[in-house]
Design a protein around this motif. Structure first.
Motif, PDB file in Angstrom:
ATOM      1  N   ILE A 107       0.839  -1.206   0.000  1.00 46.82           N
ATOM      2  CA  ILE A 107       0.000   0.000   0.000  1.00 46.82           C
ATOM      3  C   ILE A 107       0.871   1.253   0.000  1.00 46.82           C
ATOM      4  CG2 ILE A 107      -1.647   1.352   1.361  1.00 46.82           C
ATOM      5  CD1 ILE A 107      -2.765  -1.385   2.372  1.00 46.82           C
ATOM      6  N   MET A 108       1.893   1.273   0.867  1.00 51.84           N
ATOM      7  CA  MET A 108       2.752   2.461   0.955  1.00 51.84           C
ATOM      8  C   MET A 108       3.539   2.683  -0.336  1.00 51.84           C
ATOM      9  SD  MET A 108       1.571   3.163   3.763  1.00 51.84           S
ATOM     10  CE  MET A 108       0.716   2.186   4.992  1.00 51.84           C
ATOM     11  N   ASN A 109       4.001   1.602  -0.942  1.00 52.52           N
ATOM     12  CA  ASN A 109       4.741   1.736  -2.196  1.00 52.52           C
ATOM     13  C   ASN A 109       3.852   2.306  -3.301  1.00 52.52           C
ATOM     14  OD1 ASN A 109       7.139   0.785  -1.135  1.00 52.52           O
ATOM     15  ND2 ASN A 109       6.811  -1.329  -1.785  1.00 52.52           N
ATOM     16  N   LYS A 110       2.623   1.826  -3.369  1.00 51.25           N
ATOM     17  CA  LYS A 110       1.699   2.318  -4.391  1.00 51.25           C
ATOM     18  C   LYS A 110       1.350   3.784  -4.144  1.00 51.25           C
ATOM     19  CE  LYS A 110      -2.292   0.866  -7.086  1.00 51.25           C
ATOM     20  NZ  LYS A 110      -1.455   0.553  -8.252  1.00 51.25           N
ATOM     21  N   ALA A 111       1.143   4.146  -2.887  1.00 50.47           N
ATOM     22  CA  ALA A 111       0.838   5.543  -2.559  1.00 50.47           C
ATOM     23  C   ALA A 111       1.997   6.452  -2.962  1.00 50.47           C
ATOM     24  CB  ALA A 111       0.546   5.682  -1.072  1.00 50.47           C
ATOM     25  N   LYS A 112       3.215   5.997  -2.707  1.00 50.51           N
ATOM     26  CA  LYS A 112       4.391   6.790  -3.071  1.00 50.51           C
ATOM     27  C   LYS A 112       4.488   6.964  -4.582  1.00 50.51           C
ATOM     28  CE  LYS A 112       9.376   7.099  -2.293  1.00 50.51           C
ATOM     29  NZ  LYS A 112      10.566   6.455  -1.644  1.00 50.51           N
ATOM     30  N   GLU A 113       4.221   5.892  -5.322  1.00 45.00           N
ATOM     31  CA  GLU A 113       4.242   5.972  -6.785  1.00 45.00           C
ATOM     32  C   GLU A 113       3.227   6.981  -7.305  1.00 45.00           C
ATOM     33  OE1 GLU A 113       3.429   2.026  -8.089  1.00 45.00           O
ATOM     34  OE2 GLU A 113       5.340   1.212  -7.370  1.00 45.00           O
ATOM     35  N   ASN A 114       2.083   7.067  -6.625  1.00 45.43           N
ATOM     36  CA  ASN A 114       1.001   7.955  -7.060  1.00 45.43           C
ATOM     37  C   ASN A 114       1.034   9.319  -6.374  1.00 45.43           C
ATOM     38  OD1 ASN A 114       0.265   5.640  -8.389  1.00 45.43           O
ATOM     39  ND2 ASN A 114      -1.764   5.469  -7.500  1.00 45.43           N
ATOM     40  N   ALA A 115       2.069   9.560  -5.542  1.00 42.58           N
ATOM     41  CA  ALA A 115       2.217  10.826  -4.815  1.00 42.58           C
ATOM     42  C   ALA A 115       0.973  11.145  -3.980  1.00 42.58           C
ATOM     43  CB  ALA A 115       2.531  11.974  -5.778  1.00 42.58           C
ATOM     44  N   LEU A 116       0.484  10.128  -3.258  1.00 41.59           N
ATOM     45  CA  LEU A 116      -0.700  10.280  -2.416  1.00 41.59           C
ATOM     46  C   LEU A 116      -0.342   9.999  -0.955  1.00 41.59           C
ATOM     47  CD1 LEU A 116      -3.211   8.463  -4.785  1.00 41.59           C
ATOM     48  CD2 LEU A 116      -3.252  10.910  -4.214  1.00 41.59           C
ATOM     49  N   THR A 117      -1.146  10.533  -0.054  1.00 43.92           N
ATOM     50  CA  THR A 117      -0.903  10.406   1.382  1.00 43.92           C
ATOM     51  C   THR A 117      -1.690   9.240   1.963  1.00 43.92           C
ATOM     52  OG1 THR A 117      -0.504  12.781   1.629  1.00 43.92           O
ATOM     53  CG2 THR A 117      -1.148  11.560   3.617  1.00 43.92           C
ATOM     54  N   VAL A 118      -1.041   8.475   2.828  1.00 49.71           N
ATOM     55  CA  VAL A 118      -1.707   7.431   3.599  1.00 49.71           C
ATOM     56  C   VAL A 118      -1.556   7.767   5.079  1.00 49.71           C
ATOM     57  CG1 VAL A 118      -1.800   4.994   4.230  1.00 49.71           C
ATOM     58  CG2 VAL A 118      -1.286   5.654   1.871  1.00 49.71           C
ATOM     59  N   ILE A 119      -2.675   7.767   5.800  1.00 50.75           N
ATOM     60  CA  ILE A 119      -2.678   7.908   7.256  1.00 50.75           C
ATOM     61  C   ILE A 119      -3.072   6.549   7.828  1.00 50.75           C
ATOM     62  CG2 ILE A 119      -3.739   9.049   9.227  1.00 50.75           C
ATOM     63  CD1 ILE A 119      -4.294  11.447   7.339  1.00 50.75           C
ATOM     64  N   GLY A 120      -2.193   5.971   8.653  1.00 49.73           N
ATOM     65  CA  GLY A 120      -2.418   4.642   9.181  1.00 49.73           C
ATOM     66  C   GLY A 120      -1.544   3.623   8.476  1.00 49.73           C
ATOM     67  N   PRO A 121      -1.907   2.329   8.619  1.00 52.87           N
ATOM     68  CA  PRO A 121      -3.136   1.774   9.200  1.00 52.87           C
ATOM     69  C   PRO A 121      -3.131   1.758  10.728  1.00 52.87           C
ATOM     70  CG  PRO A 121      -1.708   0.009   8.427  1.00 52.87           C
ATOM     71  CD  PRO A 121      -1.033   1.289   8.046  1.00 52.87           C
TER      72      PRO A 121
END
Length: 283
Positions: A107-121
């Motif tokens: 999940i974190m790798n995909k978020a980084k690729e898409n320049a999006l923020t993840v809070i959590g899990p």
């Protein structure tokens, strides 16, 4: 200003028709959060508290594009739900706990690729006071003000926020980064945002035993421009025993409360001995 979310933030809820999803959708909506849609496979066409439900995130985004999705889904479905949101350009708040580490890494790798923020899990979420809440925090304890809070612990967050509010120390944004070993935005990422937020004057970091995030954060704070107070939970925790969160474990002498406290004190950061002392150190 606030960090990450404000009154204009638009939110969808994945898992909105489940018990927890429905319950917290209602509370978030009542707080004023702009929840525009829910998503539950095979439940499209229903409504939850007046909010339309769609089968897929894409359908929800086509209906009314959002900025964030909050996940109330079982751990075994969290990765696929997160990927679906990220593929549709959504930042994430992942409430779910017990997500396998390998899934979280993906999940974190995909978020980084898409320049999006993840809070959590495994987070209680985020609240910009009197503007927007994406999560499960009890709204009534928060008061608007100039203290930003970043925390690994949900329960301690509530305790310290309650004490601050009772002592007229209101909050700007309160962010739960999550208690798992693999998380999205961390202390350092949030501190960078708070440094640019003119509404936030002081910051509280609520850390806990396990890992080296607090030690790395202390190093980052050496030349930080705003006043920071720290509280570290787990001072009496025995080695090699997990305490609460999956990330809260001391192993081979690494991640102890003592090592974290010493690192913060070595760069001039004040560390509270008890949660109740945070108020005194902020005044």
């Amino acid at each position: 200003m606030t960090i990450l979310i404000d009154k204009k933030t638009k939110v969808i809820v994945q898992g909105a028709t489940g018990h927890q999803g429905s319950f917290h959708t209602k509370l978030m909506k009542e707080y004023g959060t702009n929840i525009i849609a829910g998503v539950t496979p095979k439940k499209g066409g229903q409504e939850v508290h007046g909010i339309p439900v769609f089968n897929t995130v894409k359908e929800a985004q086509d209906f009314n594009p959002a900025d964030y999705s909050i996940l109330f889904v079982p751990a075994r479905f969290a990765k696929s739900a997160a990927f679906e949101a990220l593929d549709n350009g959504l930042n994430l708040v992942i409430i779910s706990e017990g997500i396998p580490i390998h899934d979280s890494i993906g999940i974190m790798n995909k978020a980084k690729e898409n320049a999006l923020t993840v809070i959590g899990p495994n987070t209680p979420g985020i609240i910009s006071v009197n503007e927007c809440k994406i999560g499960i925090m009890p709204s009534h304890i928060f008061k608007k003000g100039k203290v930003g809070i970043i925390s690994r612990s949900g329960t301690l967050t509530y305790e310290i926020v309650n004490e601050l509010s009772k002592n007229k120390l209101g909050q700007s944004t309160v962010l739960g980064i999550g208690g798992d070993p693999v998380i999205g935005i961390d202390f350092i990422g949030a501190l960078k945002l708070f440094e640019e937020d003119h509404r936030t004057e002081k910051i509280v970091i609520i850390g806990e035993i396990g890992g080296d995030l607090e030690e790395r954060t202390a190093k980052f704070l050496k030349n930080y421009s705003k006043y920071v107070v720290v509280y570290i939970a787990g001072r009496t925790a025995p080695p090699d025993k997990r305490m609460g969160h999956a990330g809260a474990i001391i192993s081979a002498g690494i991640g102890t409360a003592k090592s974290k406290i010493n690192k913060f004190m070595s760069v001039g950061i004040k560390v509270a001995q008890l949660p109740s002392e945070v108020v005194r150190l902020l005044k």
